[in-house]
Design an enzyme around this catalytic site. Sequence first.
Site, mmCIF file in Angstrom:
data_model
loop_
_atom_site.group_PDB
_atom_site.id
_atom_site.type_symbol
_atom_site.label_atom_id
_atom_site.label_comp_id
_atom_site.label_asym_id
_atom_site.label_seq_id
_atom_site.Cartn_x
_atom_site.Cartn_y
_atom_site.Cartn_z
ATOM 1 C CG HIS A 52 3.246 -18.392 -0.607
ATOM 2 N ND1 HIS A 52 2.030 -17.983 -0.120
ATOM 3 C CD2 HIS A 52 3.758 -17.323 -1.263
ATOM 4 C CE1 HIS A 52 1.830 -16.734 -0.441
ATOM 5 N NE2 HIS A 52 2.856 -16.294 -1.156
HETATM 6 P P1 TYD Z 1 5.422 -12.819 -0.540
HETATM 7 O O1 TYD Z 1 4.169 -12.976 0.259
HETATM 8 O O2 TYD Z 1 6.385 -13.963 -0.570
HETATM 9 O O3 TYD Z 1 5.086 -12.415 -2.029
HETATM 10 P P2 TYD Z 1 4.046 -13.083 -3.050
HETATM 11 O O4 TYD Z 1 2.979 -12.070 -3.224
HETATM 12 O O5 TYD Z 1 4.754 -13.299 -4.311
HETATM 13 O O6 TYD Z 1 3.551 -14.329 -2.443
HETATM 14 O O7 TYD Z 1 6.160 -11.512 -0.006
HETATM 15 C C1 TYD Z 1 7.301 -10.985 -0.681
HETATM 16 C C2 TYD Z 1 8.133 -10.221 0.355
HETATM 17 O O8 TYD Z 1 7.379 -9.128 0.890
HETATM 18 C C3 TYD Z 1 8.576 -11.090 1.525
HETATM 19 O O9 TYD Z 1 9.936 -10.788 1.794
HETATM 20 C C4 TYD Z 1 7.739 -10.624 2.675
HETATM 21 C C5 TYD Z 1 7.339 -9.212 2.320
HETATM 22 N N1 TYD Z 1 5.974 -8.892 2.784
HETATM 23 C C6 TYD Z 1 5.818 -8.073 3.876
HETATM 24 O O10 TYD Z 1 6.788 -7.581 4.485
HETATM 25 N N2 TYD Z 1 4.538 -7.759 4.289
HETATM 26 C C7 TYD Z 1 3.450 -8.265 3.669
HETATM 27 O O11 TYD Z 1 2.287 -7.963 4.062
HETATM 28 C C8 TYD Z 1 3.636 -9.150 2.546
HETATM 29 C C9 TYD Z 1 2.466 -9.750 1.821
HETATM 30 C C10 TYD Z 1 4.911 -9.447 2.138
#
Ligand code: TYD
Length: 140
Positions: A52
Site C-alpha cells: 500500500h
Molecule cells: P497494515 O498497515 O495494513 O499492515 P502492513 O504492515 O502489512 O502494511 O495494518 C494491519 C492491521 O493493523 C490493519 O487492520 C490496521 C491495524 N493497525 C493499527 O490498528 N494501528 C497501526 O498503527 C497500524 C500500523 C496498523
Amino acid sequence: MNLHKAQIIDFPKIPDERGNLSFFENEKQLPFTIQRVYWIYDVPGGEMRGGHAYHHLEEVIVALSGSFDVVLHNGNEEHRFTLNRSHYGLYIPKMIWRRMENFSTNALAFVAANASYDESDYIRNFTEFQQLIQDASNRI
Ligand code: TYD
C-alpha cells in the site's frame, strides 16, 4: 517522483564492549516529529507485509533484529532496500507504494511514523495509486 527522497539514515552508533547503542530523536536524526511507533514481528517465512501507499504519512523503518527487504515503487520504477543493520533506518516519504518481504527468522521491523493510525490515509489499490500519481503529474 518522490523516490529520490527515500533514503537510508545512518543513526548514531555508540560502540561499547558491553554492546552497541543507537538512537534517534524527533527532528534531529528524523525529518519529522514522531506521533506513533509500531513494530512487525513473528512474520512467517515467505510472507509479505505492506502492499500500500499513504496519502500523507511519512515513516522510518528500522530492522532492529534480523533482515528484510523494503521494495518502494513510485508508480514508474521500483527500488529495493535490504535492511539488516539496526543503526540504519529507511525514510519513506508520502505517496510511495511499499511492500516488505524476505523476512528472516526473528526479524523485527520497527516503524516510526509522523501521524496516528488513519485507515483513510491508506491507498491499498495499486491501480488507484498509479492514477493518483498520474493526476498529480498532469497538474504540474
Ligand atoms: P497494515 O498497515 O495494513 O499492515 P502492513 O504492515 O502489512 O502494511 O495494518 C494491519 C492491521 O493493523 C490493519 O487492520 C490496521 C491495524 N493497525 C493499527 O490498528 N494501528 C497501526 O498503527 C497500524 C500500523 C496498523
